[in-house]
Design a protein around this motif. Structure first.
Motif, PDB file in Angstrom:
ATOM      1  N   ARG A 142       9.426   7.824   5.584  1.00 38.13           N
ATOM      2  CA  ARG A 142       9.556   8.620   6.808  1.00 38.13           C
ATOM      3  C   ARG A 142      10.698   8.084   7.676  1.00 38.13           C
ATOM      4  NH1 ARG A 142       5.258   8.477  11.862  1.00 38.13           N
ATOM      5  NH2 ARG A 142       6.583   9.616  13.350  1.00 38.13           N
ATOM      6  N   LEU A 184       4.559  -1.466  11.305  1.00 40.55           N
ATOM      7  CA  LEU A 184       4.380  -1.720   9.871  1.00 40.55           C
ATOM      8  C   LEU A 184       4.969  -3.077   9.492  1.00 40.55           C
ATOM      9  CD1 LEU A 184       3.666  -0.894   6.964  1.00 40.55           C
ATOM     10  CD2 LEU A 184       5.910   0.205   6.838  1.00 40.55           C
ATOM     11  N   TYR A 244       6.777   2.991  14.997  1.00 37.47           N
ATOM     12  CA  TYR A 244       5.802   2.955  13.906  1.00 37.47           C
ATOM     13  C   TYR A 244       6.268   2.055  12.763  1.00 37.47           C
ATOM     14  CZ  TYR A 244       8.785   6.452  11.597  1.00 37.47           C
ATOM     15  OH  TYR A 244       9.846   7.113  11.031  1.00 37.47           O
ATOM     16  N   PRO A 285       0.828  -1.220   0.000  1.00 31.14           N
ATOM     17  CA  PRO A 285       0.000   0.000   0.000  1.00 31.14           C
ATOM     18  C   PRO A 285       0.856   1.262   0.000  1.00 31.14           C
ATOM     19  CG  PRO A 285      -0.731  -1.543   1.699  1.00 31.14           C
ATOM     20  CD  PRO A 285       0.562  -2.071   1.172  1.00 31.14           C
ATOM     21  N   ARG A 286       0.301   2.307  -0.584  1.00 25.16           N
ATOM     22  CA  ARG A 286       1.020   3.583  -0.637  1.00 25.16           C
ATOM     23  C   ARG A 286       1.334   4.090   0.766  1.00 25.16           C
ATOM     24  NH1 ARG A 286       4.651   5.743  -3.650  1.00 25.16           N
ATOM     25  NH2 ARG A 286       5.204   7.686  -2.618  1.00 25.16           N
ATOM     26  N   SER A 287       0.440   3.875   1.711  1.00 22.56           N
ATOM     27  CA  SER A 287       0.677   4.339   3.074  1.00 22.56           C
ATOM     28  C   SER A 287       1.900   3.660   3.682  1.00 22.56           C
ATOM     29  CB  SER A 287      -0.551   4.067   3.944  1.00 22.56           C
ATOM     30  OG  SER A 287      -0.837   2.666   3.978  1.00 22.56           O
ATOM     31  N   ALA A 288       2.123   2.388   3.339  1.00 24.25           N
ATOM     32  CA  ALA A 288       3.298   1.672   3.847  1.00 24.25           C
ATOM     33  C   ALA A 288       4.572   2.241   3.239  1.00 24.25           C
ATOM     34  CB  ALA A 288       3.180   0.179   3.540  1.00 24.25           C
ATOM     35  N   GLU A 299       5.024   5.294   2.264  1.00 19.82           N
ATOM     36  CA  GLU A 299       5.266   6.586   2.903  1.00 19.82           C
ATOM     37  C   GLU A 299       5.859   6.410   4.303  1.00 19.82           C
ATOM     38  OE1 GLU A 299       1.427   8.360   2.628  1.00 19.82           O
ATOM     39  OE2 GLU A 299       1.658   8.925   0.514  1.00 19.82           O
ATOM     40  N   THR A 300       5.424   5.369   5.014  1.00 23.31           N
ATOM     41  CA  THR A 300       5.987   5.094   6.336  1.00 23.31           C
ATOM     42  C   THR A 300       7.461   4.726   6.230  1.00 23.31           C
ATOM     43  OG1 THR A 300       3.843   4.382   7.200  1.00 23.31           O
ATOM     44  CG2 THR A 300       5.802   3.610   8.368  1.00 23.31           C
TER      45      THR A 300
END
Length: 230
Positions: free
Chosen positions: A38, A166, A162, A29-32, A34-35
């Motif tokens: 980060r 993940l 975080y 996923p895109r959110s992963a 981005e994590t």
């Protein structure tokens, strides 16, 4: 002398583009993504890489087990010639596997300078055997429990909470891979160590998608070879 492979970084960049585009078989996923970005940005900003050992420093001596439980010592390897050491995250990391393949392709060139090559990760012996098998390696993979040798080189860092969450969600269970409850990893790094224990080349990158080319080490190996012959 040129090495028989295409640019390692080109291969890594191509993989990264596919991975970040969510192409099969990854479908992350895109959110992963981005994590992960980060965490990498924070590690870079921390300045941790600047605290790692550099060219001119003395390399810590180490003795670690290969996948068959045989103890391999840096002192014994350095008695034979200069030593190339690559720290990597583990068999679960595709960037690391591509780097290992690139080092394998460069191995004949390293040997021509009288140098030995070892790769070090925190993973357990069965996972090191998997690294050797999957990447068709002819050089030792050594297990560094708890990343203690990595810490001596200034490479060990703890994953932020975080990112741990993940990884757990992605079933990337580092404690199982490493046989160690602490969620730590080494920053990927490459060193050339001269026979007197002095680091002649050092490249440490907190961005695990960036790796130096094997040929970047050739000037240091040439220098070490000339010193040994003198």
């Amino acid at each position: 002398m040129s090495l028989p492979h295409k640019s390692l970084q080109d291969k890594l960049d191509a993989f990264k583009a596919d991975f970040q585009a969510g192409k099969p078989p990854y479908n992350v996923p895109r959110s992963a993504i981005e994590t992960m970005h980060r965490a990498t940005a924070e590690l870079i900003a921390s300045g941790a890489a600047g605290l790692a050992l550099k060219a001119g420093d003395k390399a810590p001596a180490f003795t670690l087990d290969d996948p068959d439980g045989k103890a391999v010592s840096s002192a014994a390897l350095l008695a034979e010639g200069p030593l190339v050491v690559s720290f990597y995250r583990g068999v679960w990391c595709p960037y690391c596997n591509m780097e290992l393949q690139s080092l394998q392709a460069a191995l004949p060139t390293f040997l021509s300078f009288g140098a030995n090559l070892v790769a070090i990760s925190p993973q357990t012996a069965p996972n090191s055997r998997k690294s050797v098998r999957q990447n068709a390696l002819d050089f030792p993979i050594l297990s560094d429990p708890g990343n203690d040798v990595a810490a001596a080189f200034g490479l060990r860092f703890a994953l932020p909470d975080y990112l741990v969450e993940l990884y757990k969600g992605l079933k990337n269970d580092l404690p199982a891979f490493n046989g160690d409850a602490n969620w730590t990893l080494p920053m990927p790094a490459r060193f050339v160590i001269g026979q007197d224990g002095t680091i002649l080349y050092a490249e440490v990158n907190p961005d695990y998608t960036r790796r130096p080319e094997p040929e970047d080490m050739l000037p240091a190996l040439r220098s070490a070879s000339r010193t040994a012959a003198a």
